[in-house]
Design a protein around this motif. Structure first.
Motif, mmCIF file in Angstrom:
data_model
loop_
_atom_site.group_PDB
_atom_site.id
_atom_site.type_symbol
_atom_site.label_atom_id
_atom_site.label_comp_id
_atom_site.label_asym_id
_atom_site.label_seq_id
_atom_site.Cartn_x
_atom_site.Cartn_y
_atom_site.Cartn_z
ATOM 1 N N UNK A 104 -3.253 2.095 7.738
ATOM 2 C CA UNK A 104 -3.401 1.345 6.496
ATOM 3 C C UNK A 104 -4.433 0.248 6.745
ATOM 4 N N UNK A 105 -5.111 -0.219 5.701
ATOM 5 C CA UNK A 105 -6.123 -1.249 5.954
ATOM 6 C C UNK A 105 -5.478 -2.582 6.350
ATOM 7 N N UNK A 106 -6.308 -3.459 6.910
ATOM 8 C CA UNK A 106 -5.806 -4.650 7.601
ATOM 9 C C UNK A 106 -5.369 -5.762 6.652
ATOM 10 N N UNK A 107 -5.557 -5.593 5.346
ATOM 11 C CA UNK A 107 -5.164 -6.648 4.401
ATOM 12 C C UNK A 107 -3.822 -6.348 3.725
ATOM 13 N N UNK A 127 0.836 -1.202 0.000
ATOM 14 C CA UNK A 127 0.000 0.000 0.000
ATOM 15 C C UNK A 127 0.870 1.251 0.000
ATOM 16 N N UNK A 128 0.521 2.207 -0.842
ATOM 17 C CA UNK A 128 1.183 3.514 -0.875
ATOM 18 C C UNK A 128 0.165 4.513 -0.345
ATOM 19 N N UNK A 129 0.361 4.945 0.897
ATOM 20 C CA UNK A 129 -0.689 5.728 1.552
ATOM 21 C C UNK A 129 -0.408 7.232 1.505
ATOM 22 N N UNK A 130 -1.474 8.048 1.669
ATOM 23 C CA UNK A 130 -1.289 9.502 1.741
ATOM 24 C C UNK A 130 -0.811 9.956 3.117
ATOM 25 N N UNK A 131 -0.755 9.046 4.061
ATOM 26 C CA UNK A 131 -0.466 9.357 5.460
ATOM 27 C C UNK A 131 1.012 9.132 5.766
ATOM 28 N N UNK A 132 1.450 9.576 6.930
ATOM 29 C CA UNK A 132 2.832 9.347 7.352
ATOM 30 C C UNK A 132 3.013 8.130 8.262
ATOM 31 N N UNK A 133 2.065 7.799 9.155
ATOM 32 C CA UNK A 133 2.316 6.660 10.053
ATOM 33 C C UNK A 133 2.338 5.330 9.299
ATOM 34 N N UNK A 134 3.224 4.443 9.721
ATOM 35 C CA UNK A 134 3.289 3.098 9.140
ATOM 36 C C UNK A 134 1.976 2.350 9.343
ATOM 37 N N UNK A 155 7.536 -1.777 17.843
ATOM 38 C CA UNK A 155 6.784 -1.088 16.787
ATOM 39 C C UNK A 155 5.287 -1.143 17.064
ATOM 40 N N UNK A 156 4.541 -0.134 16.636
ATOM 41 C CA UNK A 156 3.102 -0.087 16.926
ATOM 42 C C UNK A 156 2.378 -1.224 16.226
ATOM 43 N N UNK A 157 1.548 -1.930 16.961
ATOM 44 C CA UNK A 157 0.782 -3.020 16.366
ATOM 45 C C UNK A 157 -0.668 -2.627 16.138
ATOM 46 N N UNK A 158 -1.183 -1.716 16.969
ATOM 47 C CA UNK A 158 -2.539 -1.235 16.717
ATOM 48 C C UNK A 158 -2.521 -0.455 15.398
ATOM 49 N N UNK A 159 -3.659 -0.487 14.711
ATOM 50 C CA UNK A 159 -3.724 0.271 13.464
ATOM 51 C C UNK A 159 -4.504 1.569 13.668
ATOM 52 N N UNK A 160 -4.266 2.522 12.797
ATOM 53 C CA UNK A 160 -5.021 3.769 12.760
ATOM 54 C C UNK A 160 -5.946 3.655 11.549
#
Lengths: 180, 180, 180, 180
Positions: A71-74, A61-68, B167-172
């Motif tokens: 992103x969706x769970x798949x 996934x190439x996201x618009x956000x900064x945090x790793x 590393x963070x495991x919870x997702x946003x």
């Protein structure tokens, strides 16, 4: 050594048809032996990632956000950009083939970029949106080909196989404007 | 479902020490069970990709170029950006941990971005360059921690294990500025 | 027909010394007959814009935001980017000369980019931060020159005049990678 | 203190009609008391810059290139980006109003971005291209309005006056995602 990969463009809001088509497209990508590149969000991106991952494929996934972790769970691997909508420039060209499902203005920007950067584009036109409006069309005069109209996602497999067979195998030396 | 990944920053021109350190770092990344993200070019990027791929790891490259095939030969997946040096913003944040080997001005820009976006940074200081100059330093007051100094790449494995464990495991939820 | 322009880099948080130096630098830019380019935010950017605008100069801001109106009150023209911190790549190269006042990690990224893209850089070292740390230094081997150390902003005028006199006057045809 | 500004989108290749329309549009921008923002290249961008500059207006160019001097001769201020086609994201939103003349795929990407970022868009439809195809249309459901169809550039003046009168005058504090 580079492996085949296919991008999918579509909105973070999706109706039932778009989710069904996206998920089936994700499965077709996995069965074609390619990785799937998405924008990492909800809607079309999530459904396609689900289809690919559940069929044993790899999802980037190439996201618009900064945090790793935003992103969706798949998704297996994430490339965060922090660029907001400007990340569309990147998703649009991160595939040997680009698929389009439905699509609002963001997807339209991605179709335009995929065209400029000379990627083969397949519109899954049964999903409506800009996929339907531009299926079979040429965006401008710089290319001889058209956006390929795939009006039934069950026909997608052979189209992907044919397009992947044509992808460039020779490499270009990775030197250039930003050396050293 | 997201898998651990580690970025490596360094120049497209590398001396023998830098190539040795980068290749060993790539192997350590594979052994830590993480994918490696590089800039896809020569020098440090190529040596690290070689080390990771030969140890059975997965290599993803985020390139400054637009073509899919303009990437070093040890790369499995490519995210072309067409952004020139601005792609440094992305490589700098595409890891749960960021490694630095040697480094000229481009690498310095990546260290600055990794710091701003709060990624843990490990400088392999035996490789010289900005890795050596900034090992053990704080870039500014916004963070309490320092750039971690790893002065011998053979000690890298446990450092990576420890950082990946945090590393963070919870997702946003992947919603936000570019909806829909 | 292109007019001279000078960029100023510095943090959105500034202490009294940094605000004083930035405002004086902005005045010097106006007196040198150049437009000032800033990042459009508070702190150093705002103080420099105030100094330039009040001395009769023109101020252009390249912001990380998307709205036209999200910019400090001393700005005449705004180029919103929506890119977040990636806009630093652009501010760093939007001048015939680049000035640095104080500076945290964001400013460090801009110094690195200004260096890579071969802009003359003047560090106003009395302001502290990365301006002070890198004044008189070379970032890497690709350039022969150093970051110029101006340790008293009252001496800035002649430095600007000399650097502006050397700026390229011939034009390069605006064709290239994104044609047509 | 911010002055009105208007962006113009169009191809670097232009036929006689497109050049005539672009030049007249540039004049109308100057007469409306606004600065003109272009992409800095040939074709539509050059003709519009000529019209604006010769009518006494100010011209700012946001180029895909890195050098300051790679810009057409009618430009007063240049914001080089080094981003290649990704600079379209920026030109598309650098105006209180966005004009479209003719247009190939690059212009289509700019229309999509101007729409996403909620800029009023005026298509000078007599110039053909995507300006003609999308005049009077809605790109997607997120906005209630349409792309305004101006089918004769001699009618542009009053349209610009009306749109500029509605532009936001309150400012938004320039703080946010990239602080400090």
């Amino acid at each position: 050594m580079r492996r085949p990969q296919i991008g999918i463009m579509g909105s973070s809001e999706a109706d039932d048809t778009q989710r069904r088509v996206a998920e089936a497209a994700g499965r077709a990508v996995a069965r074609a032996g390619a990785a799937l590149v998405t924008g990492g969000r909800d809607g079309v991106m999530q459904a396609a990632a689900k289809g690919c991952a559940e069929a044993g494929g790899t999802v980037i996934a190439v996201t618009p956000f900064a945090p790793m972790e935003q992103v969706n769970e798949y998704t297996h691997y994430v490339i965060p950009t922090g660029l907001g909508w400007a990340r569309n420039v990147i998703t649009a060209i991160s595939g040997d083939v680009i698929l389009v499902v439905g699509g609002a203005a963001g997807t339209l920007s991605e179709i335009a970029y995929a065209w400029m950067y000379d990627r083969p584009i397949v519109a899954l036109s049964e999903s409506g949106g800009w996929a339907k409006k531009l299926a079979g069309e040429r965006i401008d005069h710089r290319r001889e080909d058209c956006i390929i109209d795939c009006d039934d996602v069950s026909k997608l497999g052979p189209i992907l196989s044919e397009l992947l067979a044509k992808r460039p195998l020779k490499t270009i030396p990775p030197v250039g404007p930003d050396a050293p």
